[in-house]
Design an enzyme around this catalytic site. Structure first.
Site, mmCIF file in Angstrom:
data_model
loop_
_atom_site.group_PDB
_atom_site.id
_atom_site.type_symbol
_atom_site.label_atom_id
_atom_site.label_comp_id
_atom_site.label_asym_id
_atom_site.label_seq_id
_atom_site.Cartn_x
_atom_site.Cartn_y
_atom_site.Cartn_z
ATOM 1 N N HIS A 136 28.931 0.334 -3.626
ATOM 2 C CA HIS A 136 28.533 -1.000 -4.085
ATOM 3 C C HIS A 136 29.740 -1.931 -4.232
ATOM 4 O O HIS A 136 29.660 -2.921 -4.954
ATOM 5 C CB HIS A 136 27.818 -0.901 -5.430
ATOM 6 N N HIS B 262 18.875 -0.114 -4.192
ATOM 7 C CA HIS B 262 19.002 0.890 -3.137
ATOM 8 C C HIS B 262 17.829 0.832 -2.165
ATOM 9 O O HIS B 262 17.411 1.843 -1.620
ATOM 10 C CB HIS B 262 19.120 2.283 -3.754
#
Length: 332
Positions: A58, A220
């Site tokens: 991320h 996600h």
């Protein structure tokens, strides 16, 4: 599926990422045991310290916000996976300089499992720790069920505000209360137009047609129930901004922070065009924009889209947001 990524051994992604991260930012951070990214100024910290955790993949989150004025230690898991509780307990012990530790956890199943087990061990060992959970995704639960809301980009301004309060010498209880007050008054809504691929497996996280977008996409690739035909920048901005204002019950004359967080494959051109419309809408509604950021803070590999974040602000929170910090990803 076949990926086009500049990687080596797919089983060694996180280790190589962290080695490169440390090499690029050795003036600010050090890589410790248990995949800890440690603030180089931690040894000098005579204050409340801050620990957080999360999976890799991320970037710049979460380790990009380790440094002066924000996070003291981030504990890094595998790609999109939480680290284990032992590493988090070890990080809390290392971080504690006698004033206590604020432990910030995003609301995702793996992170919450680790967070709860970590706190159980900390309590058993008598460590001075308070946990704050960021849970602000309005797409997957109503505000009255906020414990079910996913943690998105809201963790980043929470780090900033908590870190500034700690730097000013506030007690652990005071820092936690300030962070919690901010977290209770924030909301995020995400939109995606193209999914990412998992860099370790090659699996597609979300499959969207060329003429579709999804409002409410999770971190996600989790669906948000808002799949619809592609809209223009102005139309998308209005849908999302109004949803955030309604969720927070923002009234005329109130002050807000607005963040547009690109999720990996959306250009700054697009983000600024969306932000332009958001600012105009806030002016029309007589809502004062007192803090903002446009850019990539928390990404999802090459997912195309963005997260729109809003928080109710007051003069104290604005002061903390504007306080100095020096981290790899954010400097003020």
């Amino acid at each position: 599926m076949k990926m086009k990524k500049f990687i080596n051994d797919q089983s060694n992604l996180t280790a190589e990422l962290l080695e490169g991260f440390e090499a690029a930012h050795k003036d600010l951070v050090t890589l410790g045991e248990g995949r800890m990214v440690i603030n180089n100024k931690l040894t000098e910290a005579e204050r409340v310290t801050i620990v957080t955790q999360g999976g890799s993949g991320h970037e710049p989150a979460i380790s990009g916000f380790v440094g002066e004025g924000m996070v003291d230690i981030s504990v890094v898991g595998d790609v999109f996976a939480a680290p284990g509780p032992k590493a988090c307990v070890d990080a809390i012990k290392l971080a504690d300089k006698g004033k206590g530790v604020l432990y910030i956890v995003l609301n995702h199943a793996g992170d919450m499992l680790t967070g709860n087990l970590t706190m159980k061990t900390c309590k058993k060992e008598g460590l001075n720790v308070i946990k704050v959970v960021t849970q602000e995704d309005i797409a997957n639960a109503p505000r009255e069920n906020s414990d079910d809301r996913r943690g998105l980009v809201g963790c980043i301004p929470t780090y900033k505000i908590a870190g500034a309060a700690a730097a000013e010498g506030k007690s652990l209880e005071e820092v936690a209360a300030i962070a919690q007050r901010f977290a209770d008054n924030m909301a995020t809504l995400a939109v995606a137009v193209k999914g990412a691929t998992h860099p370790a497996t090659g699996s597609l996280l979300a499959d969207l047609n060329e003429d579709e977008m999804e409002i409410g996409m999770g971190q996600h690739g989790e669906g948000g129930g808002g799949r619809q035909p592609m809209k223009s920048a102005d139309e998308t901005a209005e849908i999302m901004l109004n949803a955030l204002i309604n969720d927070l019950s923002i009234k005329e004359g109130e002050k807000v922070m607005l963040i547009l967080n690109g999720t990996g494959a959306t250009t700054l051109m697009e983000l600024y065009i969306v932000f332009r419309k958001c600012e105009a809408l806030l002016k029309e509604k007589n809502i004062e924009l007192v803090a903002n950021h446009v850019g990539e803070l928390l990404t999802v590999q090459e997912q195309a889209g963005f997260q729109m974040f809003m928080a109710r602000m007051d003069d104290e929170l604005v002061h903390y947001w504007n306080a100095p910090c020096n981290t790899p990803a954010l400097k003020t």
